[in-house]
Motif scaffolding. Structure first.
Motif, short mmCIF file in Angstrom:
data_model
loop_
_atom_site.label_atom_id
_atom_site.label_comp_id
_atom_site.label_asym_id
_atom_site.label_seq_id
_atom_site.Cartn_x
_atom_site.Cartn_y
_atom_site.Cartn_z
N GLY A 315 0.97 -1.13 0.01
CA GLY A 315 -0.07 -0.02 -0.07
C GLY A 315 0.92 1.31 -0.08
O GLY A 315 0.40 2.37 -0.13
N GLN A 316 2.01 1.13 0.23
CA GLN A 316 2.92 2.50 0.33
C GLN A 316 3.58 2.68 -1.07
O GLN A 316 4.10 3.94 -1.05
N PHE A 317 3.30 1.88 -2.06
CA PHE A 317 4.13 2.18 -3.43
C PHE A 317 3.45 3.30 -4.20
O PHE A 317 2.07 3.35 -3.93
N ILE A 318 4.21 4.16 -4.77
CA ILE A 318 3.89 5.16 -5.59
C ILE A 318 4.11 5.06 -6.71
O ILE A 318 5.24 4.45 -7.16
N SER A 319 3.50 5.21 -8.13
CA SER A 319 3.74 5.05 -9.14
C SER A 319 4.25 6.14 -10.04
O SER A 319 3.41 7.24 -9.92
N GLY A 320 5.13 6.14 -10.82
CA GLY A 320 5.53 6.86 -11.98
C GLY A 320 4.88 6.65 -13.11
O GLY A 320 3.94 5.83 -13.20
N ALA A 321 5.22 7.23 -14.31
CA ALA A 321 4.58 7.05 -15.60
C ALA A 321 5.81 7.18 -16.78
O ALA A 321 6.55 8.06 -16.48
N TYR A 322 5.44 6.24 -17.76
CA TYR A 322 6.46 6.26 -18.77
C TYR A 322 5.67 5.91 -20.02
O TYR A 322 4.69 4.76 -19.99
N TYR A 323 5.52 6.55 -21.09
CA TYR A 323 4.99 6.34 -22.59
C TYR A 323 6.10 6.30 -23.58
O TYR A 323 6.81 7.06 -23.67
N THR A 324 5.66 5.33 -24.43
CA THR A 324 6.21 5.50 -25.66
C THR A 324 5.58 5.38 -26.92
O THR A 324 4.35 4.96 -26.92
N ALA A 375 3.76 11.45 -12.50
CA ALA A 375 2.55 10.52 -12.23
C ALA A 375 1.95 10.27 -13.39
O ALA A 375 1.73 10.85 -14.25
N PRO A 376 0.87 9.10 -13.01
CA PRO A 376 -0.03 8.46 -14.34
C PRO A 376 -0.74 9.77 -14.95
O PRO A 376 -1.22 10.40 -14.16
N LEU A 406 0.65 9.15 -35.14
CA LEU A 406 1.38 8.43 -34.18
C LEU A 406 0.96 6.98 -34.30
O LEU A 406 -0.11 6.62 -33.97
N GLU A 407 1.74 6.19 -34.87
CA GLU A 407 1.41 4.93 -35.53
C GLU A 407 1.31 4.09 -34.35
O GLU A 407 0.66 2.97 -34.27
N VAL A 408 2.02 4.22 -33.50
CA VAL A 408 1.92 3.26 -32.06
C VAL A 408 2.08 3.97 -30.84
O VAL A 408 2.99 5.22 -30.89
N PHE A 409 1.25 3.63 -30.09
CA PHE A 409 1.22 4.60 -28.53
C PHE A 409 1.29 3.54 -27.52
O PHE A 409 0.36 2.72 -27.47
N LYS A 410 2.25 3.35 -26.54
CA LYS A 410 2.32 2.44 -25.62
C LYS A 410 2.20 3.05 -24.19
O LYS A 410 3.17 3.78 -23.92
N SER A 411 1.30 2.87 -23.37
CA SER A 411 1.55 3.30 -21.92
C SER A 411 2.28 2.15 -21.17
O SER A 411 1.82 0.97 -20.97
N HIS A 412 3.45 2.46 -20.50
CA HIS A 412 4.30 1.64 -19.64
C HIS A 412 3.76 2.09 -18.15
O HIS A 412 5.04 2.15 -17.48
N THR A 413 2.75 2.31 -17.87
CA THR A 413 2.33 2.83 -16.61
C THR A 413 1.45 1.68 -15.99
O THR A 413 0.62 1.03 -16.50
N PRO A 414 1.57 1.20 -14.89
CA PRO A 414 2.55 1.96 -13.77
C PRO A 414 4.00 1.82 -14.10
O PRO A 414 4.46 0.75 -14.64
N PHE A 415 5.02 2.76 -13.65
CA PHE A 415 6.27 2.65 -14.08
C PHE A 415 7.01 2.95 -12.62
O PHE A 415 6.29 3.87 -12.01
N GLU A 416 8.44 2.49 -12.27
CA GLU A 416 9.11 2.99 -11.33
C GLU A 416 8.53 3.15 -9.90
O GLU A 416 7.97 4.42 -9.52
N LEU A 417 7.78 2.03 -9.32
CA LEU A 417 7.17 2.27 -8.13
C LEU A 417 8.25 2.47 -7.09
O LEU A 417 9.20 2.14 -7.03
N HIS A 418 7.86 3.43 -6.42
CA HIS A 418 8.59 4.02 -5.26
C HIS A 418 7.94 4.53 -3.81
O HIS A 418 6.85 4.54 -3.89
N VAL A 419 8.92 4.70 -2.73
CA VAL A 419 8.18 5.02 -1.80
C VAL A 419 8.69 6.45 -1.09
O VAL A 419 9.92 7.00 -1.88
N THR A 420 8.28 7.03 -0.17
CA THR A 420 8.63 8.28 0.43
C THR A 420 10.07 8.24 0.88
O THR A 420 10.13 7.06 1.48
#
Ligand SMILES: Cc1cc2nc3c(=O)[nH]c(=O)nc-3n(C[C@H](O)[C@H](O)[C@H](O)COP(=O)(O)OP(=O)(O)OC[C@H]3O[C@@H](n4cnc5c(N)ncnc54)[C@H](O)[C@@H]3O)c2cc1C
Length: 469
Positions: A315-324, A375-376, A406-420
Motif C-alpha cells: 500500500g505504500q508504493f507510488i507509481s511513476g509513468a512512462y509512455y512510448t 505521475a500517471p 502517431l502509429e504506435v502508442f504504448k503506456s508503460h504505466t505503472p512504472f518505477e514504483l517508489h516510496v517516500t
C-alpha cells in the motif's frame, strides 16, 4: 465464481484443506464439478505458479523448468515480454524495439539468448547527432552534454552500498546519502557531470533530482556504469528483442496462459490455489509455490488473500509513468535525434511531464518517441502532448517537422514504483524483502530489483533455489 463458491470448492475436499485438493481425490472432482462446472480437467497442477510473464516471470519460468520444476505462467496480455516490445513496420518489414533495447554484456545474458538461438550484437551508445530542444517553446537550446568525467568517482561512491541495482538490500540504518534527494547526493560527491547520463538512462523514473538518491542509483547502478565504461551493451542482431519472448513462449508451450486474469488467490501452509479466467474458461492452478512478478500495487492484488503485513507494505508504493510511441514524421535531417532540454533548469533537465526525446529507428520515416511524467496521466493527454510538442518545433522554425501519424502508442504505466523518503529511512525495503517466501510467495521484477532486465535475471538466479526447494 464467487468467493463463497471458491471457499466451498476448497472446503468440500476430503479434509477441507488445500492439501486434499492437491491429492486429486474423487471428492475433489465432485467439488469442482459442483462449482460453476469446473471439473478435474480444469485443474492445472504445477510446482510453481508464476503471475506475470514479462522479463522476470518468463526468465523464472524457463529456469525453473531447467531445475525440473513444473510451472504455469499467468499473463494478462496476449504475449509474453511485458515492457519488451517490438514494432513491425508493415511497409518495409523493418523492426523497432520500442521497449527494452539493451542488455548488459554478461555471461548470463549471452547464455539466455544463446539457448534460444538468438544472435546478439554490441550497441555502443544511444545518441548520434543530437539537437537539444526546449519542447515547451520548440526552440533549440544552446547546450552540449558534458562528458561524464565524474563517472569513475560516481561508481566508487555507489559501490560502497553494494549491488543496490540488483537488490534493495540497504544498510541498516539506511544512509542519508540514499534517502536524501539525488541533487544533494550529486552536490555532496561532486559528480554533477553524470546527471545528464543518469537522466537519459533513467527515463521513466520521473524527477530524478528530487526523488531519493536510492532510485537514481538503483537504475544507474554498478552494472550499467560498468557497461558504459566498457562500451559493451548488447542488443539482438535482428533488432527484435521480442524474439526472446516468442521463443520462450514456444519453449514453455501449454504452461503459458495468455489473455488470462487472476480471479482469486488462496494460500495456505500446504499449497497455493489460483483461480484464473482464461479464453478457454476458468482454470484452477494448484501449486506448491507462487511467484508474483506484476507491479506490486494494491490494485493489482485484487482477489489475492493478502494479509495485513503484505497490504501494509504494498500500500505504500507510488507509481511513476512512462509512455512510448512510434511516429511517422518528416522534416528531420538524416541521423539527427532530438532531446528535450531546458535552458533555465539545473543540469538543463526538462520539466516533466514532457517528451524525453525523438530518435530515428532505422526504418525510414519512423521515429521513436519517449514521454515521461512523475505521475500517471490520461493517455489522451499524453498523445495530445506528443503531437503538440512536435508541432511546436515546426512552428518555432527549428525543423520543418510534419507529423503524419502517431502509429504506435504504448503506456508503460505503472512504472518505477517508489516510496517516500520517510518510508525508506523507516526500513520499507527491509520489510519488502522480508516478504520473500512468506505465505509460499516469492517476488521478482523491477520493483524488487530494478528496471533493468539483466539485473532482474541476476537476482532471479539468487532467488531460484528457494523457489525450487
Ligand atoms: C520503454 C522502456 C524501455 C526500457 N528499456 C530497457 C532497456 O533497454 N534495458 C533494460 O534492461 N530495461 C529496460 N526497461 C526496463 C524494463 O522495465 C525491465 O527491463 C523489465 O522489463 C521489467 O520486468 P518486469 O518483469 O518487472 O516487468 P514487465 O516486463 O512489465 O512484466 C510484467 C508482466 O506482468 C503482466 N501483468 C501485469 N499485471 C498482470 C496481472 N494482474 N495478471 C497477469 N499478468 C499481469 C504484464 O502484462 C507484463 O507482461 C525499459 C522499460 C521501458 C518501459
Amino acid at each position: 465464481m464467487t468467493r463463497k463458491q471458491m471457499l466451498g470448492l476448497m472446503g468440500a475436499t476430503a479434509a477441507g484443506t488445500v492439501a486434499s485438493t492437491l491429492t486429486g481425490s474423487a471428492a475433489e472432482a465432485a467439488a469442482l464439478e459442483a462449482a460453476d462446472g469446473l471439473d478435474a480437467k480444469h485443474v492445472i497442477r504445477r510446482d510453481v505458479c508464476v503471475i506475470g510473464g514479462g522479463s522476470a516471470g518468463t526468465y523464472l519460468a524457463v529456469r525453473l523448468g531447467d531445475l525440473g520444476r513444473s510451472v504455469a505462467v499467468v499473463e494478462a496480455r496476449n504475449r509474453l515480454g511485458g515492457h519488451c516490445e517490438t514494432h513491425h513496420d508493415p511497409a518495409t518489414g523493418g523492426t523497432v524495439d520500442i521497449g527494452v533495447v539493451v542488455f548488459e554484456d554478461q555471461p548470463l545474458v549471452r547464455s539466455y539468448f544463446d539457448r534460444f538461438g538468438i544472435e546478439l550484437t554490441t550497441l555502443a551508445g544511444f545518441r548520434g547527432n543530437t539537437t537539444y530542444i526546449d519542447f515547451r517553446t520548440g526552440r533549440r537550446v544552446d547546450y552540449t552534454q558534458p562528458p561524464p568525467a565524474a563517472l569513475p568517482e560516481y561508481y566508487r561512491v555507489i559501490s560502497q552500498y553494494g549491488p543496490i541495482d540488483t537488490f534493495f538490500d540497504l544498510p541498516d540504518p539506511v544512509p542519508q546519502d540514499l534517502v536524501a534527494p539525488f541533487r544533494e547526493f550529486v552536490a555532496k560527491h561532486n559528480v554533477g557531470s553524470v546527471v545528464p547520463l543518469v537522466f537519459q538512462y533513467g527515463q521513466g523514473i520521473g524527477d530524478i533530482l528530487d526523488l531519493p538518491a536510492l532510485y537514481s542509483i538503483n537504475t544507474f547502478g554498478q552494472g550499467v556504469v560498468k557497461n558504459i565504461l566498457g562500451g559493451s551493451f548488447l542488443t539482438t542482431a535482428a533488432h527484435n528483442n521480442s524474439l526472446l519472448y516468442e521463443r520462450a513462449t514456444a519453449h514453455l508451450g501449454d504452461d503459458v496462459l495468455l489473455d488470462s486474469q487472476v480471479l482469486r488467490v488462496e494460500r495456505s501452509a500446504s499449497g497455493v490455489q489460483v483461480l484464473v479466467a482464461t479464453p478457454d474458461g476458468p482454470r484452477l492452478i494448484v501449486a506448491r509455490k507462487l511467484v508474483v512478478t506484476i507491479p506490486p500495487l494494491l490494485r493489482n492484488f485484487a482477489g489475492f488473500d493478502l494479509d495485513a503485513t503484505e497490504r501494509n507494505v504494498f500500500g505504500q508504493f507510488i507509481s511513476g509513468a512512462y509512455y512510448t510511441g512510434v511516429v511517422r514524421m518528416s522534416g528531420l535531417p538524416a541521423g539527427v535525434d532530438l532531446a528535450n532540454a531546458a535552458a533555465d533548469t539545473a543540469y538543463q533537465l526538462p520539466p516533466l511531464p514532457g517528451i524525453y526525446g525523438i530518435g530515428p529507428t532505422g526504418v525510414p520515416g519512423l521515429y521513436n518517441v519517449k514521454y515521461g511524467s512523475t505521475a500517471p496521466l490520461p493517455e489522451g493527454q499524453v498523445r495530445r502532448g506528443i503531437r503538440a510538442d512536435i508541432e511546436r518545433v515546426a512552428k518555432a522554425g527549428t525543423y520543418p517537422l510534419v507529423l503524419d501519424d502517431l502509429e504506435v502508442f504504448k503506456s508503460h504505466t505503472p512504472f518505477e514504483l517508489h516510496v517516500t523518503p520517510q518510508a525508506i529511512a523507516g526500513g520499507f525495503y527491509r520489510r519488502l524483502n522480508a516478504l520473500q517466501g512468506r505465505n509460499r510467495t516469492f517476488y521478482s521484477g523491477a520493483s524488487f530489483n530494478s528496471h533493468n532486465s539483466t539485473r532482474i535475471w541476476d537476482a532471479a538466479e539468487v532467488l531460484l533455489p528457494s523457489i525450487a526447494a
